[in-house]
Design a protein around this motif. Sequence first.
Motif, PDB file in Angstrom:
ATOM      1  N   VAL A   1       0.920  -1.255   0.005  1.00 34.31           N
ATOM      2  CA  VAL A   1       0.180  -0.017  -0.034  1.00 34.31           C
ATOM      3  C   VAL A   1       0.885   1.225   0.027  1.00 34.31           C
ATOM      4  CG1 VAL A   1      -1.733   1.307   1.325  1.00 34.31           C
ATOM      5  CG2 VAL A   1      -2.073  -1.072   1.191  1.00 34.31           C
ATOM      6  N   THR A   2       1.826   1.333   1.007  1.00 36.47           N
ATOM      7  CA  THR A   2       2.507   2.625   1.269  1.00 36.47           C
ATOM      8  C   THR A   2       3.376   3.061  -0.172  1.00 36.47           C
ATOM      9  OG1 THR A   2       2.613   2.065   3.610  1.00 36.47           O
ATOM     10  CG2 THR A   2       3.985   3.987   3.018  1.00 36.47           C
TER      11      THR A   2
ATOM     12  N   GLY B   1       2.281   8.504   1.320  1.00 34.65           N
ATOM     13  CA  GLY B   1       2.377   7.912   2.910  1.00 34.65           C
ATOM     14  C   GLY B   1       1.133   7.556   3.363  1.00 34.65           C
TER      15      GLY B   1
ATOM     16  N   PHE C   1       8.499   0.587   2.235  1.00 31.10           N
ATOM     17  CA  PHE C   1       8.311  -0.001   3.387  1.00 31.10           C
ATOM     18  C   PHE C   1       7.192  -1.370   3.347  1.00 31.10           C
ATOM     19  CE2 PHE C   1       8.713   4.359   4.910  1.00 31.10           C
ATOM     20  CZ  PHE C   1      10.223   4.422   5.177  1.00 31.10           C
TER      21      PHE C   1
ATOM     22  N   MET D   1      16.250  -1.950   8.517  1.00 29.63           N
ATOM     23  CA  MET D   1      15.306  -0.965   9.286  1.00 29.63           C
ATOM     24  C   MET D   1      15.649  -1.241  10.860  1.00 29.63           C
ATOM     25  SD  MET D   1      13.044   0.328   7.132  1.00 29.63           S
ATOM     26  CE  MET D   1      11.553   0.718   8.008  1.00 29.63           C
TER      27      MET D   1
ATOM     28  N   MET E   1      14.496  -2.632  13.461  1.00 28.28           N
ATOM     29  CA  MET E   1      14.091  -3.872  13.767  1.00 28.28           C
ATOM     30  C   MET E   1      14.188  -4.908  12.696  1.00 28.28           C
ATOM     31  SD  MET E   1      11.358  -2.818  12.739  1.00 28.28           S
ATOM     32  CE  MET E   1      10.901  -1.425  14.132  1.00 28.28           C
TER      33      MET E   1
ATOM     34  N   HIS F   1      12.508  -6.772  10.212  1.00 31.06           N
ATOM     35  CA  HIS F   1      11.223  -6.761   9.831  1.00 31.06           C
ATOM     36  C   HIS F   1      11.120  -6.985   8.271  1.00 31.06           C
ATOM     37  CE1 HIS F   1       7.035  -5.742  11.330  1.00 31.06           C
ATOM     38  NE2 HIS F   1       6.856  -5.400  10.066  1.00 31.06           N
TER      39      HIS F   1
ATOM     40  N   ASN G   1      -0.394   5.391  11.867  1.00 27.23           N
ATOM     41  CA  ASN G   1       0.446   6.007  13.084  1.00 27.23           C
ATOM     42  C   ASN G   1      -0.629   6.387  14.051  1.00 27.23           C
ATOM     43  OD1 ASN G   1      -0.206   9.215  12.408  1.00 27.23           O
ATOM     44  ND2 ASN G   1       0.607   8.336  10.504  1.00 27.23           N
TER      45      ASN G   1
ATOM     46  N   ASN H   1      -1.073   9.305  15.252  1.00 27.91           N
ATOM     47  CA  ASN H   1      -1.742  10.499  15.247  1.00 27.91           C
ATOM     48  C   ASN H   1      -3.330  10.303  14.403  1.00 27.91           C
ATOM     49  OD1 ASN H   1      -0.077  12.112  16.507  1.00 27.91           O
ATOM     50  ND2 ASN H   1       0.675  13.240  14.674  1.00 27.91           N
TER      51      ASN H   1
ATOM     52  N   SER I   1      -9.092  17.571   9.734  1.00 27.22           N
ATOM     53  CA  SER I   1      -7.931  18.115   9.370  1.00 27.22           C
ATOM     54  C   SER I   1      -7.367  17.952   8.135  1.00 27.22           C
ATOM     55  CB  SER I   1      -7.057  17.929  10.564  1.00 27.22           C
ATOM     56  OG  SER I   1      -6.667  16.449  10.262  1.00 27.22           O
ATOM     57  N   TYR I   2      -7.963  16.963   7.506  1.00 29.82           N
ATOM     58  CA  TYR I   2      -7.461  16.585   5.954  1.00 29.82           C
ATOM     59  C   TYR I   2      -8.660  15.785   5.350  1.00 29.82           C
ATOM     60  CZ  TYR I   2      -7.469  11.857   8.310  1.00 29.82           C
ATOM     61  OH  TYR I   2      -7.632  10.790   8.718  1.00 29.82           O
TER      62      TYR I   2
HETATM   63  C1  LIG Z   1       9.179  -1.487   9.738  1.00 28.45           C
HETATM   64  C2  LIG Z   1       7.804  -1.060   8.765  1.00 28.45           C
HETATM   65  C3  LIG Z   1       7.119  -1.949   8.070  1.00 28.45           C
HETATM   66  C4  LIG Z   1       5.960  -1.504   7.254  1.00 28.45           C
HETATM   67  N1  LIG Z   1       5.262  -2.543   6.364  1.00 28.45           N
HETATM   68  C5  LIG Z   1       4.400  -2.083   5.403  1.00 28.45           C
HETATM   69  C6  LIG Z   1       3.909  -2.982   4.623  1.00 28.45           C
HETATM   70  O1  LIG Z   1       3.812  -4.202   4.661  1.00 28.45           O
HETATM   71  N2  LIG Z   1       2.859  -2.582   3.886  1.00 28.45           N
HETATM   72  C7  LIG Z   1       2.659  -1.297   3.796  1.00 28.45           C
HETATM   73  O2  LIG Z   1       2.082  -0.760   2.864  1.00 28.45           O
HETATM   74  N3  LIG Z   1       3.314  -0.231   4.536  1.00 28.45           N
HETATM   75  C8  LIG Z   1       3.952  -0.625   5.443  1.00 28.45           C
HETATM   76  N4  LIG Z   1       4.720   0.016   6.239  1.00 28.45           N
HETATM   77  C9  LIG Z   1       4.543   1.580   6.091  1.00 28.45           C
HETATM   78  C10 LIG Z   1       3.679   2.260   7.313  1.00 28.45           C
HETATM   79  O3  LIG Z   1       2.223   1.875   7.324  1.00 28.45           O
HETATM   80  C11 LIG Z   1       3.803   3.762   7.115  1.00 28.45           C
HETATM   81  O4  LIG Z   1       5.127   4.025   7.242  1.00 28.45           O
HETATM   82  C12 LIG Z   1       2.816   4.367   7.844  1.00 28.45           C
HETATM   83  O5  LIG Z   1       1.650   4.423   7.158  1.00 28.45           O
HETATM   84  C13 LIG Z   1       2.869   6.098   7.710  1.00 28.45           C
HETATM   85  O6  LIG Z   1       3.515   6.661   6.642  1.00 28.45           O
HETATM   86  P1  LIG Z   1       4.646   7.480   6.205  1.00 28.45           P
HETATM   87  O7  LIG Z   1       5.702   6.585   6.723  1.00 28.45           O
HETATM   88  O8  LIG Z   1       4.836   8.051   4.962  1.00 28.45           O
HETATM   89  O9  LIG Z   1       4.526   8.638   7.152  1.00 28.45           O
HETATM   90  P2  LIG Z   1       3.647  10.247   6.699  1.00 28.45           P
HETATM   91  O10 LIG Z   1       2.425   9.766   6.104  1.00 28.45           O
HETATM   92  O11 LIG Z   1       4.411  10.718   6.041  1.00 28.45           O
HETATM   93  O12 LIG Z   1       3.638  10.626   8.107  1.00 28.45           O
HETATM   94  C14 LIG Z   1       4.878  11.036   8.886  1.00 28.45           C
HETATM   95  C15 LIG Z   1       4.192  11.304  10.310  1.00 28.45           C
HETATM   96  O13 LIG Z   1       3.441  12.694  10.141  1.00 28.45           O
HETATM   97  C16 LIG Z   1       2.254  12.540  10.969  1.00 28.45           C
HETATM   98  N5  LIG Z   1       1.014  12.932  10.097  1.00 28.45           N
HETATM   99  C17 LIG Z   1       0.979  12.954   8.884  1.00 28.45           C
HETATM  100  N6  LIG Z   1      -0.232  13.300   8.517  1.00 28.45           N
HETATM  101  C18 LIG Z   1      -0.797  13.590   9.399  1.00 28.45           C
HETATM  102  C19 LIG Z   1      -1.986  14.412  10.020  1.00 28.45           C
HETATM  103  N7  LIG Z   1      -3.089  14.467   9.029  1.00 28.45           N
HETATM  104  N8  LIG Z   1      -2.568  14.638  11.180  1.00 28.45           N
HETATM  105  C20 LIG Z   1      -1.371  14.560  12.188  1.00 28.45           C
HETATM  106  N9  LIG Z   1      -0.254  13.727  11.709  1.00 28.45           N
HETATM  107  C21 LIG Z   1       0.184  13.561  10.683  1.00 28.45           C
HETATM  108  C22 LIG Z   1       2.257  11.336  11.451  1.00 28.45           C
HETATM  109  O14 LIG Z   1       2.430  11.217  12.939  1.00 28.45           O
HETATM  110  C23 LIG Z   1       3.456  10.300  11.173  1.00 28.45           C
HETATM  111  O15 LIG Z   1       3.771   9.628  11.745  1.00 28.45           O
HETATM  112  C24 LIG Z   1       5.723  -0.097   7.170  1.00 28.45           C
HETATM  113  C25 LIG Z   1       6.458   0.854   7.887  1.00 28.45           C
HETATM  114  C26 LIG Z   1       7.497   0.433   8.765  1.00 28.45           C
HETATM  115  C27 LIG Z   1       8.259   1.454   9.729  1.00 28.45           C
END
Ligand SMILES: Cc1cc2nc3c(=O)[nH]c(=O)nc-3n(C[C@H](O)[C@H](O)[C@H](O)COP(=O)(O)OP(=O)(O)OC[C@H]3O[C@@H](n4cnc5c(N)ncnc54)[C@H](O)[C@@H]3O)c2cc1C
Length: 388
Positions: A127-128, A133, A158, A207, A209, A211, A369, A371, A387-388
């Motif tokens: 998905v990501t 994000g 990720f 990473m 950990m 994973h 996350n 938030n 907020s979005y």
């Molecule tokens: C070890 C690991 C394994 C993963 N495995 C997978 C997987 O198998 N498949 C998959 O699809 N994804 C996976 N992910 C991705 C994970 O789901 C995303 O990292 C997560 O959804 C956040 O997306 P981002 O990292 O792009 O953060 P962003 O969307 O860029 O956000 C960054 C930070 O900004 C804050 N933020 C963003 N928008 C808002 C808002 N509107 N209001 C308040 N705060 C906000 C949040 O606190 C967030 O922590 C994995 C991530 C990790 C670290």
Amino acid sequence: MKDMSFALTDEQRALKAAVYELCKQHPPEYWRDLDAKREYPEAFVSDLTKAGYLAALIPQEYGGAGLGIMEAALILEEINRSGGNAGACHAQMYIMGTVLRHGSETQKKQYLPKLASGELRLQAFGVTEPNSGSDTTKLQTTAVRTGDRYVVNGQKIFISRVLQSDLMLLLARTTPVDQVKNRTDGLSVFLIDIRGLKGLEVRPLRMMMNHSTNALFFDQAEIPAASLIGQEGKGFSYILDGMNAERILVASDSIGDGRWFIEKAVAYSSQRVIFGRPIGANQGVQFPIAKAHMAIEAADLMRTKAAKLFDAGQSCGPEANMAKYLAAEAAWDAANACIDAHGGYGYAEEYDVERKFREARLYKTAPINNNLVMAYVGEHVLGMPRSY
Ligand SMILES: Cc1cc2nc3c(=O)[nH]c(=O)nc-3n(C[C@H](O)[C@H](O)[C@H](O)COP(=O)(O)OP(=O)(O)OC[C@H]3O[C@@H](n4cnc5c(N)ncnc54)[C@H](O)[C@@H]3O)c2cc1C
């Protein structure tokens, strides 16, 4: 409504004990060694599959155990409570749900029995993306239909366990965002065979950990049209349908982590004598452990409520989200209380506290996350402005 009491049944207690027993065959050294090498726990996942636990949610008619989400939650909780890491395999439980709910009968017959037996592994969920994000509807990976195939182009980031899976569930845009009424339309879900898929490059990411996480690059990757799950363009709603199960299961990972930290912290601080008495007698050490224990117990109640509602077919979005938030935060509090209680030993690899500390931290960030969970509660549960 089904029974909503919070006591576990005899069968659930027996299940917990059996899973814990299986996990104990893979001692801390096993996980420590894999962590250092960043290797996948093949032997553990294989044992778990053979025992049928990974097929807990697959209906019996497709070769699974046909259990409820509560039982699946207890399985994952026990893995983490024993010192292992359910993150290596929990995804199959909730990814499979999308196939079960929205796949055709042909797809279900083709895949579910093989997932149940372990002949096929579905641990990857794409998905990501780097440019979208948490804002999933803005993802840019496209799947364009040409005859009996879709051609996939784009990037994912990720994405875990791709190299350890035979199949991956992929979310991609099939109709450009400027041609749909709602930005949630035009996204589709595919169940794709990734073994040797041409046009897919997988780059492992080291990473914090262990994973098994990767960056993916799709360049003109051709997948059969038959890999589409359900209706084209409805993929986002299919993914949302699976969110409650995902939240409840991930909350259970955290509850297991939290219990492991509490057990470790209590044992260590009760026997470590400094200044002539056990350090655990000092309230500066004891109270954070007691506080984290209360938070874990509270998260357990919310997780159990969410699971019972889910298994009774009732709506449980608020409870599932709150359980995920409360459990991730409680596990993190327990992790900090545990590492503090251990002093310098908390940082030594052989105590396993630093490894579990790194593993437990993930669930404040992923799969969603905290938030965004608070935004969901504020906006959808409490009706506050968006907020979005
Ligand atoms: C070890 C690991 C394994 C993963 N495995 C997978 C997987 O198998 N498949 C998959 O699809 N994804 C996976 N992910 C991705 C994970 O789901 C995303 O990292 C997560 O959804 C956040 O997306 P981002 O990292 O792009 O953060 P962003 O969307 O860029 O956000 C960054 C930070 O900004 C804050 N933020 C963003 N928008 C808002 C808002 N509107 N209001 C308040 N705060 C906000 C949040 O606190 C967030 O922590 C994995 C991530 C990790 C670290």
